[in-house]
Motif scaffolding. Sequence first.
Motif, PDB file in Angstrom:
ATOM      1  N   PRO A 268       0.805  -1.230   0.000  1.00 35.76           N
ATOM      2  CA  PRO A 268       0.000   0.000   0.000  1.00 35.76           C
ATOM      3  C   PRO A 268       0.838   1.281   0.000  1.00 35.76           C
ATOM      4  O   PRO A 268       2.056   1.238   0.193  1.00 35.76           O
ATOM      5  CB  PRO A 268      -0.814  -0.114   1.294  1.00 35.76           C
ATOM      6  CG  PRO A 268       0.005  -0.994   2.180  1.00 35.76           C
ATOM      7  CD  PRO A 268       0.713  -1.950   1.276  1.00 35.76           C
ATOM      8  N   LEU A 269       0.166   2.405  -0.208  1.00 31.51           N
ATOM      9  CA  LEU A 269       0.786   3.731  -0.133  1.00 31.51           C
ATOM     10  C   LEU A 269       1.536   3.872   1.183  1.00 31.51           C
ATOM     11  O   LEU A 269       1.026   3.506   2.241  1.00 31.51           O
ATOM     12  CB  LEU A 269      -0.302   4.815  -0.149  1.00 31.51           C
ATOM     13  CG  LEU A 269      -0.910   5.222  -1.483  1.00 31.51           C
ATOM     14  CD1 LEU A 269      -2.061   6.185  -1.227  1.00 31.51           C
ATOM     15  CD2 LEU A 269       0.121   5.866  -2.382  1.00 31.51           C
ATOM     16  N   GLY A 270       2.752   4.423   1.107  1.00 39.33           N
ATOM     17  CA  GLY A 270       3.475   4.752   2.328  1.00 39.33           C
ATOM     18  C   GLY A 270       4.122   3.564   3.018  1.00 39.33           C
ATOM     19  O   GLY A 270       4.629   3.689   4.128  1.00 39.33           O
TER      20      GLY A 270
ATOM     21  N   SER B 133       9.881  10.105  -6.934  1.00 33.21           N
ATOM     22  CA  SER B 133       8.789   9.205  -7.283  1.00 33.21           C
ATOM     23  C   SER B 133       8.506   9.325  -8.776  1.00 33.21           C
ATOM     24  O   SER B 133       8.321  10.414  -9.291  1.00 33.21           O
ATOM     25  CB  SER B 133       7.541   9.581  -6.493  1.00 33.21           C
ATOM     26  OG  SER B 133       6.408   9.014  -7.106  1.00 33.21           O
TER      27      SER B 133
ATOM     28  N   TYR C 208       1.426   2.808 -10.592  1.00 37.81           N
ATOM     29  CA  TYR C 208       0.324   3.319  -9.775  1.00 37.81           C
ATOM     30  C   TYR C 208      -0.831   3.823 -10.640  1.00 37.81           C
ATOM     31  O   TYR C 208      -1.988   3.660 -10.324  1.00 37.81           O
ATOM     32  CB  TYR C 208       0.855   4.449  -8.889  1.00 37.81           C
ATOM     33  CG  TYR C 208      -0.164   5.112  -7.987  1.00 37.81           C
ATOM     34  CD1 TYR C 208      -0.667   4.451  -6.877  1.00 37.81           C
ATOM     35  CD2 TYR C 208      -0.604   6.402  -8.242  1.00 37.81           C
ATOM     36  CE1 TYR C 208      -1.580   5.055  -6.050  1.00 37.81           C
ATOM     37  CE2 TYR C 208      -1.519   7.018  -7.415  1.00 37.81           C
ATOM     38  CZ  TYR C 208      -2.010   6.352  -6.316  1.00 37.81           C
ATOM     39  OH  TYR C 208      -2.916   6.951  -5.505  1.00 37.81           O
TER      40      TYR C 208
ATOM     41  N   TYR D 218       2.453  -2.836   6.507  1.00 34.28           N
ATOM     42  CA  TYR D 218       2.628  -2.155   7.788  1.00 34.28           C
ATOM     43  C   TYR D 218       2.786  -3.166   8.911  1.00 34.28           C
ATOM     44  O   TYR D 218       2.061  -4.154   8.956  1.00 34.28           O
ATOM     45  CB  TYR D 218       1.417  -1.273   8.084  1.00 34.28           C
ATOM     46  CG  TYR D 218       1.336  -0.097   7.166  1.00 34.28           C
ATOM     47  CD1 TYR D 218       2.080   1.049   7.441  1.00 34.28           C
ATOM     48  CD2 TYR D 218       0.572  -0.142   6.012  1.00 34.28           C
ATOM     49  CE1 TYR D 218       2.042   2.118   6.585  1.00 34.28           C
ATOM     50  CE2 TYR D 218       0.530   0.919   5.150  1.00 34.28           C
ATOM     51  CZ  TYR D 218       1.263   2.051   5.439  1.00 34.28           C
ATOM     52  OH  TYR D 218       1.245   3.110   4.585  1.00 34.28           O
TER      53      TYR D 218
ATOM     54  N   GLY E 248       3.564   1.930  14.505  1.00 35.80           N
ATOM     55  CA  GLY E 248       3.836   3.043  13.601  1.00 35.80           C
ATOM     56  C   GLY E 248       4.830   2.861  12.468  1.00 35.80           C
ATOM     57  O   GLY E 248       4.440   2.782  11.302  1.00 35.80           O
TER      58      GLY E 248
ATOM     59  N   ARG F 213       7.841  -1.988   9.405  1.00 39.33           N
ATOM     60  CA  ARG F 213       7.359  -2.517   8.133  1.00 39.33           C
ATOM     61  C   ARG F 213       7.759  -3.970   8.002  1.00 39.33           C
ATOM     62  O   ARG F 213       8.877  -4.341   8.360  1.00 39.33           O
ATOM     63  CB  ARG F 213       7.986  -1.745   6.952  1.00 39.33           C
ATOM     64  CG  ARG F 213       7.624  -0.282   6.892  1.00 39.33           C
ATOM     65  CD  ARG F 213       6.158  -0.078   6.537  1.00 39.33           C
ATOM     66  NE  ARG F 213       5.843   1.335   6.391  1.00 39.33           N
ATOM     67  CZ  ARG F 213       5.418   2.117   7.380  1.00 39.33           C
ATOM     68  NH1 ARG F 213       5.280   1.633   8.600  1.00 39.33           N
ATOM     69  NH2 ARG F 213       5.142   3.383   7.163  1.00 39.33           N
TER      70      ARG F 213
END
Lengths: 175, 346
Positions: free
Chosen positions: A43-45, A67, A88, A134, A138, A141
């Motif tokens: 996913p994003l991030g 990017s 994307y 994730y 926080g 990863r």
Amino acid sequence: MGDGESAALTLTLRTGGAEQTWRLGCVVGRQARPGDVYLLSGPLGAGKTCFTQGLARGLGVEGYVRSPTFVLMTRHQGRLTLHHIDLYRIGGAAEAWDLGLDEQLFGGGVCVIEWAERAEELLPEEALWLEFSYGESGDVREIVLDTESARYGGLLEELAALSFAGVESLDAGAQ
Amino acid sequence: MALRILGIETSCDETAAGVVEDGRVLRSNVISSQAELHSRYGGVVPEVASRQHVRDLAPVLERAVESCGMGLEDVDAVAVTYGPGLAGSLLTGLNAAKAVAYSLGKPFIGVNHLEAHIYASWLTPANPADAPGFPLACLVASGGHTDLLLMEGHGVYRLVGRTRDDAAGEAFDKAARILGLGFPGGPEIQRVAQGAAGGFSLPRAWMRDTHDFSFSGLKTALLHLAQGQGVYPADSENALDDGAMAAAVRELAAAFQESVVDVISVKLVEMARKYGVRGLVLGGGVTANARLREEILRRSPLPVIIPPPVLCTDNGAMVAACAYYQHQRGEQWPLELDVEPGLPLG
């Protein structure tokens, strides 16, 4: 074991944050060989571009790897050519096909594709998949490295020995 | 006799053409946007964009000349964006411009898309070259770029700072996707952020001692906050009910927008001070954002020239304005010109 033989290998790593993800990329970039293909999903991030920036540095690319979402693909010169592609914006495999990725995939450089899952059926089996997700807190990863090709076996063994990234598991031969 | 230039722009998802007289007098500005077409993908899809440009370009060209009472043959020169942008999209505009210029025997001018965004300010009542005068600090912020440029004269640029990862417009698009909003993300975030109480704050990446930007960490921070607030993913177990969801999205959109606006405006003014410029010039779709315009005006001790929103986003008139000054410098462009998707400026 030759490159032609099937050699399924899966390594699960855990990084504590962006800096470790970058350093992981850096190690991969230092080991990268002509023709390597790294397929990034998640996913994003989750750290795909961060990993690629580290990989570029490991390859000796100077400057910043931005990017490529807007222009779809960029090219950088290090000790090998780095093709950085971002699917994307791609609607499906047919549109990815229209991009004509032959030079990037088979041209003797190193190819990194973000959002590769959007065109999975087009991409070579002789590749290393990296799935980013994730972790439970926080900045953590989880990165699952998965390949059917013996060519990445040495790299995965080396990554399994890294001191800064937590190794969750290394499974060989899962068919 | 006034010099009338037809400008064509197809670098991304707008098919656009405009006519400008002597680089400053806007005669027409026709834009056919594909935003609606791409909104279902949450971004521009290159192949779809190219095909749509092919379909839209001829009528757009026709309307651009007819709406100012001209025919194509009345144009004195034809200008076109040849980079940076999407290769397939650029190619459609470039080929059309070559065909028109060649068939009419008119001069042909290739234009850098980023430089064209700067020249949108020459279509305002002010002539930035006279008042405030060079040097100028230029911000070009869009879906693909976040560049700070020092402009020392017509056609003379120095790239001083740029994003190291995501462009500002791309960050807006991705933030909008996280918040379940439409494409393009900038206008959507601005719209829903109105009336926010300002209860949340997101980090700023200042990139100290440089004029560079970074928006990737902000995107991730927004994602974490959205997860914590039950906004993302929208179908998660702890998702909010409609009213609470709208309120949370409003607050998160505002926090995101404020972070981007704060960093860009502070760093632009810092750069202007450091280089001793006479004024500021803004261009690119992100500079259509009302909060960004307001904040730059509030912070800048120097005159700021901001084109109206329709000239901030991609358009053909800015290409024509830019080409006029290239023509005045005697630039001649061969019809063999190819697209340059990664064309730099400065």
